[in-house]
Scaffold this active site. Structure first.
Site, PDB file in Angstrom:
ATOM      1  N   ASP A 257      -1.904   6.484   6.288  1.00  0.00           N
ATOM      2  CA  ASP A 257      -2.905   5.567   5.745  1.00  0.00           C
ATOM      3  C   ASP A 257      -3.276   4.605   6.878  1.00  0.00           C
ATOM      4  OD1 ASP A 257      -4.380   3.562   4.580  1.00  0.00           O
ATOM      5  OD2 ASP A 257      -2.942   3.098   2.990  1.00  0.00           O
TER       6      ASP A 257
ATOM      7  N   TRP B 108       0.821  -1.215   0.000  1.00  0.00           N
ATOM      8  CA  TRP B 108       0.000   0.000   0.000  1.00  0.00           C
ATOM      9  C   TRP B 108       0.853   1.262   0.000  1.00  0.00           C
ATOM     10  CZ3 TRP B 108      -4.059  -1.446  -2.113  1.00  0.00           C
ATOM     11  CH2 TRP B 108      -4.687  -2.645  -1.769  1.00  0.00           C
TER      12      TRP B 108
ATOM     13  N   LYS C 277     -12.536  -1.807   5.952  1.00  0.00           N
ATOM     14  CA  LYS C 277     -11.774  -2.747   6.766  1.00  0.00           C
ATOM     15  C   LYS C 277     -12.298  -2.743   8.201  1.00  0.00           C
ATOM     16  CE  LYS C 277      -8.766  -3.442   3.354  1.00  0.00           C
ATOM     17  NZ  LYS C 277      -7.863  -2.378   2.915  1.00  0.00           N
TER      18      LYS C 277
HETATM   19  C1  LIG Z   1      -7.156  -2.031   1.596  1.00  0.00           C
HETATM   20  C2  LIG Z   1      -6.137  -1.006   1.770  1.00  0.00           C
HETATM   21  C3  LIG Z   1      -5.976   0.037   0.835  1.00  0.00           C
HETATM   22  C4  LIG Z   1      -6.795   0.110  -0.434  1.00  0.00           C
HETATM   23  O1  LIG Z   1      -8.081   0.520  -0.130  1.00  0.00           O
HETATM   24  P1  LIG Z   1      -9.165   0.881  -1.266  1.00  0.00           P
HETATM   25  O2  LIG Z   1     -10.242   1.538  -0.455  1.00  0.00           O
HETATM   26  O3  LIG Z   1      -9.569  -0.386  -1.911  1.00  0.00           O
HETATM   27  O4  LIG Z   1      -8.535   1.831  -2.216  1.00  0.00           O
HETATM   28  C5  LIG Z   1      -5.021   0.991   1.101  1.00  0.00           C
HETATM   29  N1  LIG Z   1      -4.259   0.948   2.210  1.00  0.00           N
HETATM   30  C6  LIG Z   1      -4.391  -0.026   3.117  1.00  0.00           C
HETATM   31  C7  LIG Z   1      -3.527  -0.019   4.338  1.00  0.00           C
HETATM   32  C8  LIG Z   1      -5.333  -1.030   2.930  1.00  0.00           C
HETATM   33  O5  LIG Z   1      -5.460  -2.006   3.848  1.00  0.00           O
END
Ligand SMILES: *Cc1c(COP(=O)(O)O)cnc(C)c1O
Length: 357
Positions: free
Chosen positions: A167, A100, A191
């Site tokens: 993030d 990511w 998530k």
């Molecule tokens: C799943 C995830 C993403 C991607 O998320 P999307 O909403 O599908 O763009 C980015 N960063 C992390 C840490 C993730 O777990």
């Protein structure tokens, strides 16, 4: 019967949230319509929209110096929006802790940012969070707080003089956070915050004034969404409704302190089994960098991994196959996974090792 869901995302929501949404689905609070069926400019919807923001503030203890935005495009769009807004022509510093952050780095480079990767654990297949020294003069400093695939997590967030961008897609609302050094925290909801479709951005107000240059499209400016209270265009109303219910569920269950205690307990259950399996299981992350959200591990005799996943499924447990890039097994144990659910998996792991060891 409902499955015990260890998927990485989208994944299970608390049953109380689903039931409440079901109850209100056709006829929201006896108004005669579903929440999906009304204007985002209506008072009924606005209550949900601003209610969800208030709950987020309450959970994290966020003051007025931050704006909370509900956006779309997932975490992926933030990989671009962050540089489009925060980059000022200097240097942007990134820590590379896995897939990511790599994607975020690539995207920033693509739009012309001078990216410095100040630290990485790539040469060790991202088994740990590397030490890092950010400079004090970057336009922003970027990390991913929990690495969903590799199962690593920052235990302490780095202190930076440059604005710290995080993030937090996969450890959002899993524990209390000290915001004093956080400039921007973001994540897709799917998530640990709610369903897919809404991205939450918590941003220091002074940063909203920034933009990379005057070619940045209106829709990609934080300012556009802040000025319009995340109602510039039609927001994903149903996703925000579910987010609101989920935030209420967290508040009803004692908030982030309480959920954190539970999350620690849950993770410890699984890591203890891995550590005491006499070499049957092997965790991916180094011990003191282990994630409380995603437990990534291998069965040393890798031929057994598929039957682990299959047998778990027969025992009502789904989502345990590791990410395709890492293989092995991953148990994602977000807020909605109960202690009892994890005990179930722990029992299964113990049995499986005994039978096959
Ligand atoms: C799943 C995830 C993403 C991607 O998320 P999307 O909403 O599908 O763009 C980015 N960063 C992390 C840490 C993730 O777990």
């Amino acid at each position: 019967m409902r499955k015990i869901n260890f998927s990485a995302g989208p994944t299970g929501l608390p049953i109380q949230v689903l039931k409440k949404a079901q109850e209100e689905f056709v006829n929201y609070k006896n108004e005669g319509y579903s929440i999906m069926e009304i204007s985002h400019r209506s008072k009924t919807y606005e209550e949900i929209h601003f209610g969800a923001m208030d709950k987020i503030r309450k959970l994290y203890g966020i003051d007025d110096s931050y704006e909370i935005l509900f956006l779309q495009g997932g975490a992926h769009l933030q990989f671009a929006m962050i540089p489009y807004n925060l980059y000022q022509g200097g240097v942007a510093e990134y820590v590379n802790t896995g897939v990511w952050s790599k994607k975020a780095i690539k995207e920033a480079k693509q739009i012309g940012v001078d990216v410095r990767v100040v630290s990485t654990s790539e040469d060790e297949n991202f088994t740990h969070i590397p030490d890092v020294n950010f400079s004090d003069t970057a336009d922003y400093a970027y990390i991913c707080s929990n690495n969903t695939i590799y199962g690593t997590q920052y235990k302490i967030l780095p202190k930076t003089k440059s604005p710290l961008v995080i993030d937090a897609s996969s450890d959002f609302f899993s524990k209390p956070l000290d915001f004093s050094n956080i400039a921007l925290l973001y994540g897709g909801a799917q998530k640990n915050a709610g369903p897919s479709g809404v991205t939450i951005v918590i941003i220091k107000k002074e940063l909203i004034e920034r933009v990379m240059d005057d070619r940045v499209p209106t829709f990609l400016r934080y300012k556009t969404h802040a000025q319009n209270k995340s109602l510039y265009n039609t927001p994903p109303t149903f996703a925000i409704y579910l987010l609101d219910l989920n935030m209420q569920w967290l508040l009803d269950n004692g908030g982030l302190d309480k959920i954190n205690q539970l999350n620690i307990k849950k993770a410890n259950l699984l890591y203890d089994i891995i550590d005491n399996s006499q070499g049957f299981y092997k965790g991916h992350a180094q011990t003191n960098h282990r994630s409380l959200m995603n437990v990534s591990f291998n069965i040393v005799n890798s031929k057994l991994e598929q039957s682990f996943v299959d047998e778990a499924a027969k025992n009502n447990m789904i989502g345990l196959k590791g990410h395709r890039l890492l293989g092995g097994i991953r148990a994602s144990i977000y807020n909605a996974v109960s202690l009892e659910d994890v005990e179930n998996l722990a029992d299964f792991m113990r049995e499986f090792a005994k039978k096959n060891g």
